[in-house]
Design a protein around this motif. Structure first.
Motif, mmCIF file in Angstrom:
data_model
loop_
_atom_site.group_PDB
_atom_site.id
_atom_site.type_symbol
_atom_site.label_atom_id
_atom_site.label_comp_id
_atom_site.label_asym_id
_atom_site.label_seq_id
_atom_site.Cartn_x
_atom_site.Cartn_y
_atom_site.Cartn_z
ATOM 1 N N LEU A 158 39.676 44.267 56.844
ATOM 2 C CA LEU A 158 40.763 43.878 55.939
ATOM 3 C C LEU A 158 40.682 44.763 54.700
ATOM 4 O O LEU A 158 39.633 44.837 54.055
ATOM 5 N N ALA A 159 41.763 45.450 54.405
ATOM 6 C CA ALA A 159 41.748 46.352 53.251
ATOM 7 C C ALA A 159 43.013 46.142 52.422
ATOM 8 O O ALA A 159 44.099 45.986 52.978
ATOM 9 N N ASN A 186 41.077 49.328 47.670
ATOM 10 C CA ASN A 186 40.191 48.415 46.939
ATOM 11 C C ASN A 186 38.736 48.826 47.160
ATOM 12 O O ASN A 186 38.292 48.944 48.317
ATOM 13 N N THR A 193 46.415 33.627 47.291
ATOM 14 C CA THR A 193 45.406 33.852 48.329
ATOM 15 C C THR A 193 45.650 32.993 49.560
ATOM 16 O O THR A 193 45.379 33.429 50.688
ATOM 17 N N THR A 253 48.366 34.723 51.460
ATOM 18 C CA THR A 253 47.855 36.007 51.957
ATOM 19 C C THR A 253 46.952 35.785 53.170
ATOM 20 O O THR A 253 47.109 36.434 54.205
ATOM 21 N N GLY A 269 36.306 43.121 52.085
ATOM 22 C CA GLY A 269 35.569 43.306 50.843
ATOM 23 C C GLY A 269 35.262 41.931 50.270
ATOM 24 O O GLY A 269 35.891 40.940 50.648
ATOM 25 N N GLN A 304 35.723 41.178 47.103
ATOM 26 C CA GLN A 304 36.706 40.844 46.077
ATOM 27 C C GLN A 304 37.662 41.994 45.856
ATOM 28 O O GLN A 304 37.290 43.156 46.000
ATOM 29 N N ALA A 305 38.920 41.660 45.496
ATOM 30 C CA ALA A 305 39.880 42.695 45.133
ATOM 31 C C ALA A 305 39.860 42.854 43.613
ATOM 32 O O ALA A 305 39.733 41.860 42.896
ATOM 33 N N ASP A 351 42.185 43.405 41.544
ATOM 34 C CA ASP A 351 43.322 42.895 40.765
ATOM 35 C C ASP A 351 43.285 41.367 40.709
ATOM 36 O O ASP A 351 43.071 40.775 39.646
ATOM 37 N N ASP A 379 40.919 39.429 41.952
ATOM 38 C CA ASP A 379 39.555 39.062 41.549
ATOM 39 C C ASP A 379 39.131 37.676 41.998
ATOM 40 O O ASP A 379 38.225 37.107 41.411
ATOM 41 N N ALA A 413 38.105 36.643 45.237
ATOM 42 C CA ALA A 413 37.113 36.605 46.332
ATOM 43 C C ALA A 413 37.392 35.458 47.295
ATOM 44 O O ALA A 413 36.490 34.940 47.948
ATOM 45 N N VAL A 452 40.106 35.466 49.748
ATOM 46 C CA VAL A 452 40.839 35.756 50.990
ATOM 47 C C VAL A 452 39.931 35.814 52.215
ATOM 48 O O VAL A 452 40.253 35.239 53.260
ATOM 49 N N THR A 465 49.734 28.442 44.075
ATOM 50 C CA THR A 465 49.302 28.981 42.781
ATOM 51 C C THR A 465 50.496 29.607 42.072
ATOM 52 O O THR A 465 51.098 30.537 42.591
HETATM 53 C C1 LIG Z 1 45.846 39.050 37.727
HETATM 54 C C2 LIG Z 1 46.027 38.265 39.010
HETATM 55 C C3 LIG Z 1 45.506 36.976 39.093
HETATM 56 C C4 LIG Z 1 45.674 36.254 40.287
HETATM 57 N N1 LIG Z 1 45.137 35.009 40.344
HETATM 58 C C5 LIG Z 1 45.257 34.312 41.501
HETATM 59 C C6 LIG Z 1 44.678 33.028 41.628
HETATM 60 O O1 LIG Z 1 44.067 32.500 40.698
HETATM 61 N N2 LIG Z 1 44.824 32.364 42.801
HETATM 62 C C7 LIG Z 1 45.499 32.901 43.839
HETATM 63 O O2 LIG Z 1 45.586 32.260 44.885
HETATM 64 N N3 LIG Z 1 46.067 34.129 43.765
HETATM 65 C C8 LIG Z 1 45.951 34.832 42.617
HETATM 66 N N4 LIG Z 1 46.498 36.068 42.529
HETATM 67 C C9 LIG Z 1 47.231 36.589 43.670
HETATM 68 C C10 LIG Z 1 46.237 37.305 44.576
HETATM 69 O O3 LIG Z 1 45.873 38.494 43.991
HETATM 70 C C11 LIG Z 1 46.893 37.637 45.881
HETATM 71 O O4 LIG Z 1 47.045 36.515 46.584
HETATM 72 C C12 LIG Z 1 46.112 38.587 46.749
HETATM 73 O O5 LIG Z 1 46.855 38.957 47.848
HETATM 74 C C13 LIG Z 1 44.810 38.092 47.289
HETATM 75 O O6 LIG Z 1 43.934 37.657 46.365
HETATM 76 P P1 LIG Z 1 42.877 38.597 45.609
HETATM 77 O O7 LIG Z 1 43.558 39.778 45.095
HETATM 78 O O8 LIG Z 1 42.139 37.743 44.690
HETATM 79 O O9 LIG Z 1 41.928 39.072 46.799
HETATM 80 P P2 LIG Z 1 40.370 38.639 47.086
HETATM 81 O O10 LIG Z 1 40.318 37.277 47.627
HETATM 82 O O11 LIG Z 1 39.512 38.961 45.915
HETATM 83 O O12 LIG Z 1 40.139 39.736 48.275
HETATM 84 C C14 LIG Z 1 39.013 39.660 49.024
HETATM 85 C C15 LIG Z 1 39.189 40.581 50.197
HETATM 86 O O13 LIG Z 1 40.237 40.097 51.058
HETATM 87 C C16 LIG Z 1 40.949 41.186 51.623
HETATM 88 N N5 LIG Z 1 42.345 41.156 51.164
HETATM 89 C C17 LIG Z 1 42.867 40.590 50.035
HETATM 90 N N6 LIG Z 1 44.212 40.812 49.963
HETATM 91 C C18 LIG Z 1 44.531 41.539 51.070
HETATM 92 C C19 LIG Z 1 45.730 42.121 51.574
HETATM 93 N N7 LIG Z 1 46.883 41.978 50.915
HETATM 94 N N8 LIG Z 1 45.680 42.832 52.728
HETATM 95 C C20 LIG Z 1 44.507 42.981 53.417
HETATM 96 N N9 LIG Z 1 43.316 42.467 52.986
HETATM 97 C C21 LIG Z 1 43.339 41.764 51.840
HETATM 98 C C22 LIG Z 1 40.254 42.468 51.128
HETATM 99 O O14 LIG Z 1 39.263 42.836 52.038
HETATM 100 C C23 LIG Z 1 39.620 42.001 49.825
HETATM 101 O O15 LIG Z 1 38.496 42.737 49.429
HETATM 102 C C24 LIG Z 1 46.356 36.812 41.365
HETATM 103 C C25 LIG Z 1 46.878 38.107 41.267
HETATM 104 C C26 LIG Z 1 46.702 38.819 40.108
HETATM 105 C C27 LIG Z 1 47.210 40.208 40.038
#
Ligand SMILES: Cc1cc2nc3c(=O)[nH]c(=O)nc-3n(C[C@H](O)[C@H](O)[C@H](O)COP(=O)(O)OP(=O)(O)OC[C@H]3O[C@@H](n4cnc5c(N)ncnc54)[C@H](O)[C@@H]3O)c2cc1C
Length: 290
Positions: free
Chosen positions: A8-9, A39, A99, A102, A122, A124-125, A127, A129, A131, A133, A251
């Protein structure tokens, strides 16, 4: 033994270059305004998959990303480094997903892929942040998960053993396969692009990309099907549109503020204990820490 591995990327805004137009009024990211990158911890995840492929030749690595059309860039980046295939999950209905939405969409794409032994994401992403997904995808698929992986120590038929990096040390954990593991940034750095693979995959494109470009070499996709990047919509993965994107996201981002430090707020310190002590006292007094 060979393994089918899904990595997953996520394509993320390069948060090192966040400007004032980074966020839209509705609290979602203005992705068009920001340079996009692979990421960082997903590159560590890809490297773990490439390590397995070295140990078990014939194994297959498929990159899966959900995002706008330009997220195909990270699929190509993964192919240049040794992945075998890439799937782009893209549809306006996925936009604004939190999340939960997603992980739902990604799990539906994984179900469509059917035959997989291991999902590597990964931790955590940079943006969102959260962790969240990786673990959520595991829950949606009803398979075990191991987070904070620093290294895959051993794999055998139906079983994996990994080293986890935790705040207070390391832990060795075993799990049956299939499973989801999430990988830390402390894991091995991803190998660079391979020149031969760059040549091989430089024309790898999705259907939408091919349609939006007048290409005088369209026939190569018939001759080289590996250049055809798979593109799936909500309908292609049989997803319930109500569980996708903004409509599937409990959310709601209430307000987002750009914290842009002005020069007046920065202070240059030497590494003297006195100055460090003074700074610590100041940060505790103004409740920045502690
Ligand atoms: C500033 C900000 C704050 C946010 N706060 C929240 C929040 O509090 N709660 C919430 O539910 N959403 C939140 N979001 C939305 C969230 O960023 C998206 O849902 C995002 O698609 C997944 O969450 P994450 O970026 O935290 O990924 P994480 O859960 O940190 O990602 C972990 C891993 O999952 C995989 N992954 C994540 N997204 C994808 C993708 N689109 N495609 C393929 N693999 C993926 C990657 O391997 C990644 O390293 C926020 C977004 C932003 C920009």
């Amino acid at each position: 033994m060979t393994l089918n591995i899904i990595v997953l990327a996520k394509q993320v805004p390069d948060t090192r270059n966040v400007g004032k137009d980074a966020m839209k009024a509705d609290g979602t990211v203005n992705r068009a305004a920001l340079p996009a990158i692979f990421n960082p911890e997903d590159l560590n995840a890809l490297e773990q998959a490439l390590g397995i492929k070295e140990r078990f030749p014939g194994s297959k690595i498929t990159l899966l990303t959900m995002g706008p059309g330009r997220a195909a860039d990270i699929l190509r980046e993964g192919l240049f480094r040794g992945a075998d295939d890439g799937v782009l999950l893209t549809d306006r209905a996925f936009a604004g997903a939190d999340t939960l939405a997603t992980s739902y969409a990604l799990s539906m794409a994984v179900r469509k892929m059917k035959d997989f032994d291991l999902i590597i994401s990964g931790r955590q992403a940079i943006d969102g942040d959260t962790a969240q997904v990786g673990p959520q995808v595991a829950e949606k698929l009803g398979i075990p998960q191991i987070t904070y992986t620093e290294n895959i120590e051993h794999i055998e038929e139906g079983k994996i053993r990994v080293k986890r990096r935790l705040e207070n040390g390391v832990e060795i954990v075993e799990s049956p396969l299939p499973a989801v593991i999430t990988v830390n940034g402390s894991a091995r750095t991803c190998r660079p692009r391979n020149a031969k693979l760059l040549q091989k995959y430089k024309h790898a494109k999705t259907v939408t990309e091919r349609q939006s470009e007048d290409m005088d070499y369209i026939e190569i996709y018939d001759r080289r099907p590996y250049l055809d990047l798979t593109e799936w919509s909500v309908a292609d993965v049989g997803a319930d549109v109500a569980q996708c994107g903004l409509s599937g996201s409990p959310t709601k981002v209430k307000k987002i503020e750009n914290v842009v430090f002005q020069a007046k707020e920065s202070k240059r310190l030497s590494d003297s204990d006195v100055e460090i002590d003074e700074l610590m006292r100041e940060l505790i007094e103004n409740h920045t820490i502690g």
